[in-house]
Scaffold this motif. Structure first.
Motif, PDB file in Angstrom:
ATOM      1  N   GLN A   1       0.831  -1.210   0.000  1.00 30.22           N
ATOM      2  CA  GLN A   1       0.000   0.000   0.000  1.00 30.22           C
ATOM      3  C   GLN A   1       0.863   1.256   0.000  1.00 30.22           C
ATOM      4  O   GLN A   1       0.472   2.294  -0.536  1.00 30.22           O
TER       5      GLN A   1
ATOM      6  N   ARG B   1       1.522   3.223  -3.248  1.00 31.87           N
ATOM      7  CA  ARG B   1       0.513   4.096  -3.859  1.00 31.87           C
ATOM      8  C   ARG B   1       1.012   5.538  -3.861  1.00 31.87           C
ATOM      9  O   ARG B   1       1.737   5.966  -2.954  1.00 31.87           O
ATOM     10  N   PRO B   2       0.638   6.323  -4.880  1.00 35.04           N
ATOM     11  CA  PRO B   2       1.113   7.708  -5.006  1.00 35.04           C
ATOM     12  C   PRO B   2       0.910   8.558  -3.757  1.00 35.04           C
ATOM     13  O   PRO B   2       1.789   9.343  -3.393  1.00 35.04           O
ATOM     14  N   TYR B   3      -0.244   8.409  -3.092  1.00 37.78           N
ATOM     15  CA  TYR B   3      -0.530   9.220  -1.899  1.00 37.78           C
ATOM     16  C   TYR B   3       0.556   9.043  -0.840  1.00 37.78           C
ATOM     17  O   TYR B   3       1.065  10.029  -0.281  1.00 37.78           O
ATOM     18  N   TYR B   4       0.911   7.802  -0.558  1.00 37.60           N
ATOM     19  CA  TYR B   4       1.898   7.532   0.487  1.00 37.60           C
ATOM     20  C   TYR B   4       3.300   7.932   0.058  1.00 37.60           C
ATOM     21  O   TYR B   4       4.076   8.485   0.856  1.00 37.60           O
TER      22      TYR B   4
ATOM     23  N   GLU C   1      -5.917  10.929  -0.217  1.00 36.14           N
ATOM     24  CA  GLU C   1      -5.730   9.620   0.418  1.00 36.14           C
ATOM     25  C   GLU C   1      -6.694   8.613  -0.191  1.00 36.14           C
ATOM     26  O   GLU C   1      -7.885   8.894  -0.329  1.00 36.14           O
ATOM     27  N   PRO C   2      -6.206   7.437  -0.585  1.00 37.14           N
ATOM     28  CA  PRO C   2      -7.084   6.434  -1.203  1.00 37.14           C
ATOM     29  C   PRO C   2      -8.146   5.929  -0.230  1.00 37.14           C
ATOM     30  O   PRO C   2      -7.841   5.635   0.931  1.00 37.14           O
TER      31      PRO C   2
END
Length: 266
Positions: A9, A12-15, A116-117
């Motif tokens: 996880q 992912r781009p957000y993190y 955030e996803p």
């Protein structure tokens, strides 16, 4: 398995974006050459004020993540990003106001372009579209467990997979799980006395409804009207709302109703 899932996880781009923004000052300050060029200095050690800000940041993160009931690596990261980014903003402005402005722009762009996803795993949750939709549904004989949340609140985001897991384990035709975004539908928050303020300590709030009436909620207020802290873990939710008893009662009611309908059909 859980650690592997958390690590995946993080890709992912957000993190990735938030980790880079959160570590930007510390990393750049400690890389010889880059540090000398960016900060125009021969000393790449942290100064007294910088150390104080970073130490204070550590204390805030520990305190806030404990209050939100974060129980996994992803939860801790999600809860801490806003504080680490604000600390970086202060550090960059303290070093050079121009770099502070650049960081501030990146801060805002990151929030707008890489949100955030949302939880996308299995669930048996019904999403209400407004206060009237919610009130109409909870007014029937069905038992409802409803989460009042906002999309921007870290604790609400952390609650999503926990609430979804409970819904897949306990939901029945007469025991249902619902959610309503009071940031999008503030009238629902007003009717059920859940504040959607950025300073609110009521987010998220979970209310148990039976036959249209509120039975209990978490977090709840004490005799003086002060909110009692509540950790939104799976076990705490099961105990607070008596989910095992609710489930068994709902199953018995369904079975009795089926027997009754069978006899009528005969």
């Amino acid at each position: 398995m859980s650690v592997k899932k958390d690590l995946l996880q993080l890709l992912r781009p957000y993190y990735l974006v938030n980790i880079i923004l959160s570590l930007s000052y510390i990393v750049i300050k400690r890389i010889p050459g880059v540090c000398n060029y960016i900060f125009n200095t021969d000393n790449c050690e942290f100064e007294g004020r910088e150390t104080e800000i970073l130490f204070f940041l550590l204390i805030v993160i520990v305190m806030r993540t404990r209050k939100t009931g974060s129980v996994s690596m992803i939860s801790y990261l999600s809860s801490s990003f806003i504080y680490t980014k604000i600390a970086n903003l202060i550090l960059w402005f303290n070093a050079d106001y121009k770099m502070g402005i650049v960081y501030g722009i990146l801060f805002i762009l990151g929030a707008l372009l890489v949100p955030e996803p949302a939880y996308s795993g299995p669930n048996n949750v019904i999403y209400f579209k407004g206060e009237s939709d919610l009130t109409e549904e909870v007014s029937n004989k069905t038992t409802w467990l409803v989460a009042f949340y906002t999309a921007w609140n870290p604790t609400c985001v952390n609650l999503a997979p926990v609430f979804a897991k409970l819904s897949t384990s306990y939901a029945l035709d007469n025991l249902k799980f619902g959610k309503i975004d009071i940031g999008r539908y503030p009238e629902a928050g007003k009717k059920y006395h859940v504040s959607d303020s950025s300073m609110s300590k009521q987010l998220p709030t979970i209310i148990l409804f039976q036959e249209g009436k509120e039975v209990t909620r978490r977090p709840m207020a004490d005799a003086k009207g002060k909110l009692i802290k509540f950790m939104f873990s799976e076990e705490n939710l099961k105990m607070a709302f008596g989910l095992n008893n609710l489930y068994e009662t709902a199953k018995k009611e369904t079975k009795s109703e089926n027997i009754s309908n069978s006899k009528k059909n005969k």
